[in-house]
Design a protein around this motif. Sequence first.
Motif, PDB file in Angstrom:
ATOM      1  N   VAL A  66       0.837  -1.203   0.000  1.00 40.72           N
ATOM      2  CA  VAL A  66       0.000   0.000   0.000  1.00 40.72           C
ATOM      3  C   VAL A  66       0.871   1.253   0.000  1.00 40.72           C
ATOM      4  O   VAL A  66       2.052   1.221   0.381  1.00 40.72           O
ATOM      5  CB  VAL A  66      -0.933   0.032   1.232  1.00 40.72           C
ATOM      6  N   ALA A  67       0.268   2.359  -0.455  1.00 40.60           N
ATOM      7  CA  ALA A  67       0.852   3.695  -0.299  1.00 40.60           C
ATOM      8  C   ALA A  67      -0.074   4.462   0.624  1.00 40.60           C
ATOM      9  O   ALA A  67      -1.290   4.513   0.388  1.00 40.60           O
ATOM     10  CB  ALA A  67       0.982   4.401  -1.650  1.00 40.60           C
ATOM     11  N   ALA A  68       0.468   5.031   1.705  1.00 43.67           N
ATOM     12  CA  ALA A  68      -0.384   5.688   2.699  1.00 43.67           C
ATOM     13  C   ALA A  68       0.394   6.778   3.405  1.00 43.67           C
ATOM     14  O   ALA A  68       1.630   6.750   3.463  1.00 43.67           O
ATOM     15  CB  ALA A  68      -0.895   4.667   3.718  1.00 43.67           C
ATOM     16  N   THR A  69      -0.335   7.735   3.954  1.00 39.24           N
ATOM     17  CA  THR A  69       0.288   8.791   4.756  1.00 39.24           C
ATOM     18  C   THR A  69       0.676   8.227   6.114  1.00 39.24           C
ATOM     19  O   THR A  69       0.213   7.157   6.524  1.00 39.24           O
ATOM     20  CB  THR A  69      -0.670   9.965   4.957  1.00 39.24           C
ATOM     21  N   ARG A  70       1.472   8.975   6.810  1.00 37.24           N
ATOM     22  CA  ARG A  70       1.897   8.526   8.139  1.00 37.24           C
ATOM     23  C   ARG A  70       0.713   8.393   9.088  1.00 37.24           C
ATOM     24  O   ARG A  70       0.639   7.448   9.873  1.00 37.24           O
ATOM     25  CB  ARG A  70       2.922   9.510   8.710  1.00 37.24           C
ATOM     26  N   SER A  71      -0.233   9.337   9.018  1.00 33.44           N
ATOM     27  CA  SER A  71      -1.378   9.261   9.920  1.00 33.44           C
ATOM     28  C   SER A  71      -2.210   8.015   9.636  1.00 33.44           C
ATOM     29  O   SER A  71      -2.723   7.380  10.569  1.00 33.44           O
ATOM     30  CB  SER A  71      -2.244  10.521   9.788  1.00 33.44           C
ATOM     31  N   ALA A  72      -2.360   7.646   8.360  1.00 34.60           N
ATOM     32  CA  ALA A  72      -3.113   6.433   8.027  1.00 34.60           C
ATOM     33  C   ALA A  72      -2.399   5.194   8.552  1.00 34.60           C
ATOM     34  O   ALA A  72      -3.040   4.268   9.070  1.00 34.60           O
ATOM     35  CB  ALA A  72      -3.306   6.336   6.511  1.00 34.60           C
TER      36      ALA A  72
END
Length: 611
Positions: free
Chosen positions: A290-296
């Motif tokens: 996956v590609a995700a932000t740090r908060s996610a």
Amino acid sequence: MTVVGLQMALTFIVIAGTIVLYAMERFRIEAVALGSVVALILIFTILPLQTPTGPLGPTQFLAGFANPALITVMALLTIGQALFQTDALDKPAQLLMRMFRGSRIGATTPLLLVVGAISAFLNNTPVVVMFLPVLVALASAQGTSATKVLMPLSFITILGGMTTLIGSSTNLLVADVARRSTDVTLKFFTFTPLGTVLALIGVVYIVFVMPRLLKPRRTMADELQTGAGGKQFIAQIAISYDHPLVGTTSVAGMFPSLKDMTVRLVQRGEKPFLPPFDNLVLEPGDTVIVAATRSALTRALSGRHAIIGSEGVEQQPSEDKQPASEGAATLAEAVVAPGSRLIGRTTAQASLRAETGCVVLGLQRRSRMPRMAMTDIRLEAGDVLLLAGTRGDIESLRGNHDVLLLDWSAAEVPQRQYAPRALTIFMLVVACAATGVLPIATAALAGAFAMLMMGCLNVRQALRAIDSRIFMLIGASLAAATALEATGGAEAVAEALVNAMEGQSPRVILSALFLLIAVLTNVLSNNATAVLFTPIAAGIAARTGVDPEAFIVCLIFAANSSFATPIGYQTNLIVMGPGHYRFSDFLRAGTPLVLIIWLSFTLLAPWYYSF
């Protein structure tokens, strides 16, 4: 000039100089506050002043630092930190977001209006305590700064509190003194019609104008909570037999359980599945890239049913260990250094967990990322690794020559499994304070202690919640109030007003009295100002022959107009730290509101009281 006159003059000079230095912001607030206390102690040591309880000295000036109001604010900040550490209000914020999705005014404005209505019947402080973390979570969910909503929260509770007799302690104090010194008896809704009109005028300013005056001020913690500007990490999720994603089916090419992430690849043995995914069911043994932000990724790591595993990081405490202790998982970012031994190796070959105790959760690269498992990507200089480990393991990376730790990026993973107990403690504190079962100071201290004992936060996190600016501001302002009252400075100002307004019309005198009290209530305690001026207001009413109720109600509204400084009212101090406000923010956004309420009262009061 007599000695008492000289003491009074020096006190005024110290107060004026302190406010100017606060507003200039060239020196830290703590230093200015400490300097003002030292100056007052020196003045009354060199020029002693006798009071009915003895000489005025360091004991009286330093008593403010042990004031119950100060301790209450510190305890409430600790409770707020516990709610933050457990992400306890994330779900309520998301619910509000869904309720007002598509609304032009968003979710914050209706919530603020509800807060204003509630504060008319409850003490302002527990109302702010109850809704502050909700608004912070709501602002975070909307991707806006808490600066835009927390000062409006404090101001709206103050406006709501001046519409009924029990709306604030100031109203009750004035009513009690007025009843004993005059024949004026204020009932529950005596000044509600006029107070409601003034409050609505103030709300228009707060909702439509104030956000434009408040500069968005975001700390690094805010940036991390909102995904650090949306930058994406590559991460992978290993699906085991007991994984919560087992059996999840893709819908319209996406996985609903991973709505905050972009699924780039599902690897099943030797067979890769690329998007769009057509009715793909996740099975044990799959690896989801996956590609995700740090908060996610943080949300995926926290909670009872973590989507991303952090093997080797002790996140769930053992039975004999304090929950949320130093073993709680901490996330941090580290850059692969030039010349690092990790260059050319995959994250598996790097053996970071064996050497440092930290697990690689994500990888970020400025250039285009290959569509492959994170563990198969060979590291390059400048790659950013998202690491999870205990705080001790993360701090040990400072001496590591292969990766450069970004100190500011270290943040603990919210302990969501403790959210229910944190919410329970919080609601009990609010209920006890609002109903009067316990004094608010007692309820707040008990709540902070319960948060610590129940593991919602540890001592280090609690100490981090205590804002030194608020501590020094309250202590110094109480010291200044002590000096003003002891020297008779406040009475002198009142007498000067009476003499200056001699012969003026009642509406001019009423307007001038409002403005004077509004200025003083932003420097002194609003309760002290109200009690001090109640007999003075009654005396002015007797001289002018006007209904004394008009002057008593004027005193209530003016004493509640504590918008221009953080020391004006306790709720201002409560929101100052979480909102990252400076002294000048209150001057810039609060002073116009004081003037608006003053001008509105000046125009409406003569019509309302028929003079």
